[in-house]
Design a protein around this motif. Structure first.
Motif, short mmCIF file in Angstrom:
data_model
loop_
_atom_site.label_atom_id
_atom_site.label_comp_id
_atom_site.label_asym_id
_atom_site.label_seq_id
_atom_site.Cartn_x
_atom_site.Cartn_y
_atom_site.Cartn_z
N ARG A 17 44.44 9.81 40.69
CA ARG A 17 44.14 11.10 40.06
C ARG A 17 44.32 11.05 38.55
O ARG A 17 43.60 11.70 37.81
N SER A 18 45.29 10.30 38.07
CA SER A 18 45.53 10.23 36.63
C SER A 18 44.36 9.62 35.88
O SER A 18 44.15 9.92 34.71
N THR A 19 43.57 8.80 36.55
CA THR A 19 42.40 8.19 35.91
C THR A 19 41.41 9.26 35.50
O THR A 19 40.82 9.19 34.42
N GLY A 62 44.78 18.87 40.69
CA GLY A 62 46.09 19.03 40.07
C GLY A 62 46.54 20.48 40.10
O GLY A 62 47.68 20.78 40.46
N TYR A 63 45.63 21.38 39.75
CA TYR A 63 45.96 22.81 39.75
C TYR A 63 46.35 23.27 41.16
O TYR A 63 47.30 24.03 41.32
N ARG A 64 45.63 22.81 42.15
CA ARG A 64 45.95 23.20 43.54
C ARG A 64 47.35 22.77 43.93
O ARG A 64 48.00 23.41 44.74
N ARG A 79 52.78 13.98 37.33
CA ARG A 79 53.81 12.92 37.31
C ARG A 79 55.17 13.47 37.68
O ARG A 79 55.92 12.85 38.42
N SER A 80 55.51 14.64 37.15
CA SER A 80 56.84 15.20 37.44
C SER A 80 56.93 15.60 38.92
O SER A 80 57.96 15.42 39.54
N GLN A 81 55.86 16.11 39.49
CA GLN A 81 55.89 16.47 40.91
C GLN A 81 55.94 15.23 41.79
O GLN A 81 56.61 15.22 42.81
N THR A 82 55.22 14.18 41.39
CA THR A 82 55.26 12.94 42.15
C THR A 82 56.66 12.37 42.14
O THR A 82 57.19 11.95 43.16
N ASN A 99 48.23 18.57 32.78
CA ASN A 99 48.00 18.24 34.18
C ASN A 99 48.63 16.89 34.53
O ASN A 99 49.30 16.76 35.56
N LEU A 100 48.42 15.90 33.67
CA LEU A 100 49.04 14.58 33.89
C LEU A 100 50.56 14.69 33.98
O LEU A 100 51.17 14.12 34.89
N ARG A 101 51.15 15.42 33.06
CA ARG A 101 52.62 15.56 33.04
C ARG A 101 53.13 16.27 34.28
O ARG A 101 54.12 15.87 34.88
N ARG A 102 52.46 17.34 34.67
CA ARG A 102 52.91 18.09 35.84
C ARG A 102 52.73 17.26 37.12
O ARG A 102 53.58 17.30 38.01
#
Length: 144
Positions: free
Chosen positions: A17-19, A75-77, A134-137, A129-132
């Motif tokens: 997803r980060s890609t 990501g938003y979902r 990553r933090s959730q992962t 989105n990337l930061r959120r």
């Protein structure tokens, strides 16, 4: 790693997803650079003046919207960050208005400010989105 290691359940290559966010950041930044640099380059390179500016913006807008949807919707979902949602929608809207105003109404004065603002909002949405994500992962997978 073999190609099979990267394949999904149906033989499809898995794209992290980060890609999509990174590609979205690149596309939005490319649009910003194009928008800010083109007025400086036209006097230096007369051949660029032959390329219709509106057509270039429309062509850049399509992948930007596509990449934004691929990256930001999943990501938003997951994280439901209002900033990501509002920044993405506002960024897409501003870029679309800039292209539409120029193409439909020949209003070129909105082009640079709307495209720059829209591009900056989209870059901010992708970075957030990337930061959120990553933090959730990390919260769900990292040891306590």
């Amino acid at each position: 790693m073999s190609a099979h290691d990267h394949a999904g359940h149906h033989g499809h290559v898995h794209v992290p997803r980060s890609t999509w966010d990174k590609l979205g950041i690149f596309a939005s930044a490319a649009c910003l650079v194009h928008c800010l640099a083109l007025p400086l380059l036209i006097p230096l390179l007369p051949a660029l003046a032959l390329v219709p500016h509106t057509g270039v913006h429309a062509l850049l807008l399509l992948p930007i919207i596509g990449l934004s949807l691929l990256a930001l919707l999943p990501g938003y979902r997951r994280h439901r960050s209002r900033f990501v949602g509002v920044a993405a929608l506002a960024g897409i809207a501003l870029c679309t208005i800039a292209v539409g105003a120029e193409a439909l109404f020949h209003i070129e004065s909105l082009d640079v400010p709307f495209t720059v603002a829209g591009g900056m909002l989209l870059v901010g949405a992708h970075v957030a989105n990337l930061r959120r994500m990553r933090s959730q992962t990390c919260l769900s997978e990292c040891p306590a």
